[in-house]
Design a protein around this motif. Structure first.
Motif, short mmCIF file in Angstrom:
data_model
loop_
_atom_site.label_atom_id
_atom_site.label_comp_id
_atom_site.label_asym_id
_atom_site.label_seq_id
_atom_site.Cartn_x
_atom_site.Cartn_y
_atom_site.Cartn_z
N ALA A 105 0.84 -1.20 0.00
CA ALA A 105 0.00 0.00 0.00
C ALA A 105 0.87 1.26 0.00
O ALA A 105 0.59 2.21 -0.73
N ILE A 106 1.93 1.25 0.78
CA ILE A 106 2.86 2.38 0.81
C ILE A 106 3.57 2.50 -0.54
O ILE A 106 3.73 3.60 -1.08
N TRP A 107 3.98 1.35 -1.08
CA TRP A 107 4.69 1.36 -2.35
C TRP A 107 3.83 1.92 -3.49
O TRP A 107 4.34 2.59 -4.39
N ILE A 108 2.55 1.65 -3.46
CA ILE A 108 1.66 2.17 -4.49
C ILE A 108 1.72 3.70 -4.50
O ILE A 108 1.76 4.33 -5.56
N GLY A 109 1.75 4.30 -3.31
CA GLY A 109 1.86 5.75 -3.23
C GLY A 109 3.20 6.24 -3.76
O GLY A 109 3.26 7.23 -4.51
N ILE A 110 4.28 5.56 -3.39
CA ILE A 110 5.61 5.94 -3.87
C ILE A 110 5.67 5.79 -5.39
O ILE A 110 6.17 6.67 -6.10
N ASP A 111 5.17 4.69 -5.88
CA ASP A 111 5.19 4.42 -7.32
C ASP A 111 4.40 5.48 -8.10
O ASP A 111 4.86 5.97 -9.12
N SER A 112 3.23 5.82 -7.58
CA SER A 112 2.41 6.80 -8.32
C SER A 112 3.03 8.19 -8.30
O SER A 112 2.83 8.97 -9.23
N ASP A 113 3.80 8.52 -7.25
CA ASP A 113 4.44 9.84 -7.18
C ASP A 113 5.74 9.93 -7.98
O ASP A 113 6.04 10.97 -8.56
N HIS A 114 6.52 8.85 -7.99
CA HIS A 114 7.88 8.93 -8.53
C HIS A 114 8.13 8.17 -9.83
O HIS A 114 9.13 8.41 -10.49
#
Length: 150
Positions: A103-112
């Motif tokens: 879930a955290i990685w999804i946020g990182i992936d969508s931002d970067h």
């Protein structure tokens, strides 16, 4: 042949058959019961405190679902590697941790991650995405193989 009368408070007379009338009764969205005798066999009569019996159209479905064994601990092979793994608290905790990290990685992936496809993304994004894919696939396979009846 008319349908039996039902009292205003939906009590069913004691001499009433143990199934519900269905002439023109809608069962689900857009479907109407087509029973030749006008009675449904899948409707259970459930006693109501202080009164006669009333119709509960989902009582049999609830009883059927309650009998299903849905966890490895309830219906797993008595022994075996996959059963031991799937029923361990460590496996459950690791899976919950991976879900949280995902879930955290999804946020990182969508931002970067600015790539349009995984194939054109930076290596770190490809590795992490494939890790999650492999882990979740193995989790499903392990849980599936833990059950004796497949």
């Amino acid at each position: 042949v008319g349908e039996p009368e039902v009292a205003e408070d939906h009590e069913i007379p004691q001499d009433h058959p143990p199934t519900a009338p269905t002439s023109g009764l809608e069962i689900g969205e857009g479907s109407v019961c087509s029973s030749p005798d006008g009675w449904r066999d899948d409707v259970a009569l459930v006693p109501k405190a202080g009164k006669g019996k009333e119709f509960d159209p989902v009582a049999k479905q609830r009883q059927s679902l309650a009998a299903w064994k849905t966890t490895v601990e309830e219906d797993a092979a008595p022994q075996g590697l996959f059963q031991r793994i799937a029923s361990s608290t460590a496996f459950d905790n690791v899976t919950l941790a991976v879900i949280s990290i995902n879930a955290i990685w999804i946020g990182i992936d969508s931002d970067h991650n600015k790539a349009k496809t995984l194939r054109t993304a930076d290596t770190v994004f490809q590795v992490v995405e494939n890790f999650f894919c492999v882990y979740f696939t193995l989790e499903v396979v392990i849980r599936f193989l833990a059950f004796p009846r497949k």
